[in-house]
Design an enzyme around this catalytic site. Sequence first.
Site, mmCIF file in Angstrom:
data_model
loop_
_atom_site.group_PDB
_atom_site.id
_atom_site.type_symbol
_atom_site.label_atom_id
_atom_site.label_comp_id
_atom_site.label_asym_id
_atom_site.label_seq_id
_atom_site.Cartn_x
_atom_site.Cartn_y
_atom_site.Cartn_z
ATOM 1 N N HIS A 35 0.790 -1.232 -0.089
ATOM 2 C CA HIS A 35 -0.022 -0.118 -0.128
ATOM 3 C C HIS A 35 0.835 1.373 -0.049
ATOM 4 O O HIS A 35 0.592 2.283 0.688
ATOM 5 C CB HIS A 35 -0.962 0.149 1.178
ATOM 6 C CG HIS A 35 -1.929 -1.081 1.151
ATOM 7 N ND1 HIS A 35 -1.569 -2.367 1.660
ATOM 8 C CD2 HIS A 35 -3.092 -1.366 0.488
ATOM 9 C CE1 HIS A 35 -2.470 -3.177 1.505
ATOM 10 N NE2 HIS A 35 -3.480 -2.609 0.573
ATOM 11 N N ASN A 58 5.685 14.454 -5.508
ATOM 12 C CA ASN A 58 7.013 15.024 -6.181
ATOM 13 C C ASN A 58 6.174 16.450 -7.030
ATOM 14 O O ASN A 58 7.207 16.867 -7.795
ATOM 15 C CB ASN A 58 7.261 14.122 -7.217
ATOM 16 C CG ASN A 58 6.414 13.492 -8.326
ATOM 17 O OD1 ASN A 58 5.037 13.867 -8.263
ATOM 18 N ND2 ASN A 58 6.547 12.679 -9.284
ATOM 19 N N TYR A 61 2.604 22.191 -6.361
ATOM 20 C CA TYR A 61 1.342 22.722 -6.621
ATOM 21 C C TYR A 61 0.722 21.744 -7.800
ATOM 22 O O TYR A 61 0.731 22.196 -8.993
ATOM 23 C CB TYR A 61 1.420 23.972 -7.175
ATOM 24 C CG TYR A 61 2.264 24.839 -6.232
ATOM 25 C CD1 TYR A 61 2.027 25.222 -5.025
ATOM 26 C CD2 TYR A 61 3.839 25.137 -6.309
ATOM 27 C CE1 TYR A 61 2.649 26.126 -4.125
ATOM 28 C CE2 TYR A 61 4.510 25.814 -5.576
ATOM 29 C CZ TYR A 61 3.905 26.355 -4.212
ATOM 30 O OH TYR A 61 4.564 27.084 -3.485
ATOM 31 N N SER A 84 5.908 3.045 8.813
ATOM 32 C CA SER A 84 4.410 2.818 8.129
ATOM 33 C C SER A 84 3.769 4.217 8.178
ATOM 34 O O SER A 84 3.878 4.821 9.249
ATOM 35 C CB SER A 84 3.649 1.986 8.664
ATOM 36 O OG SER A 84 4.392 0.566 8.567
ATOM 37 N N ALA A 102 7.193 6.158 12.164
ATOM 38 C CA ALA A 102 5.660 5.639 11.569
ATOM 39 C C ALA A 102 4.956 7.092 11.961
ATOM 40 O O ALA A 102 4.987 7.835 12.664
ATOM 41 C CB ALA A 102 5.082 4.510 12.278
ATOM 42 N N ARG A 119 5.835 15.949 12.595
ATOM 43 C CA ARG A 119 6.107 16.637 11.588
ATOM 44 C C ARG A 119 7.349 17.327 11.509
ATOM 45 O O ARG A 119 7.525 18.466 12.253
ATOM 46 C CB ARG A 119 5.001 17.799 11.503
ATOM 47 C CG ARG A 119 5.018 18.502 10.051
ATOM 48 C CD ARG A 119 3.851 19.281 9.821
ATOM 49 N NE ARG A 119 3.771 19.763 8.550
ATOM 50 C CZ ARG A 119 4.532 21.134 8.272
ATOM 51 N NH1 ARG A 119 4.812 21.715 8.994
ATOM 52 N NH2 ARG A 119 4.397 21.323 7.164
#
Length: 133
Positions: A35, A58, A61, A84, A102, A119
Amino acid sequence: MNIYEAVFGDRCFVGPFVEIQNGVVCGDNVRIQSHTLICEGMTIGDDVFVGHGVMTANARYPRAGAAEWTCEPPRIGDRVAVGSNATILPGVAIGDDAVIGAGAIVSKDVAAGTVIVGRDQVLRAPRPAGART
């Protein structure tokens, strides 16, 4: 599994329900779990583990149907582990021996040997050469 004009080194594994787009180059001993999306133009080094449900992008915008766009694929170095459900955004370079936790969202370059969670949160930075432990 959908693989479009990608190049793989020796001893690679690609799990079910994985898409690997055009121009991807994978080194030796790369394992890509189920997945996962490896976007167009990516380079993945040797001895890399990519966990289940990893997403890469990639285009900063993206526009549906756009004839011209700028492809900024992420780059993954050697001996990297990507946990994951991590998301790796356009143009990011992940250095050798890095670990992406993960569920992490990676929007900035990751230095070699760094551990990233959340983040872009650095959990452990690489030690400078000659540093005491």
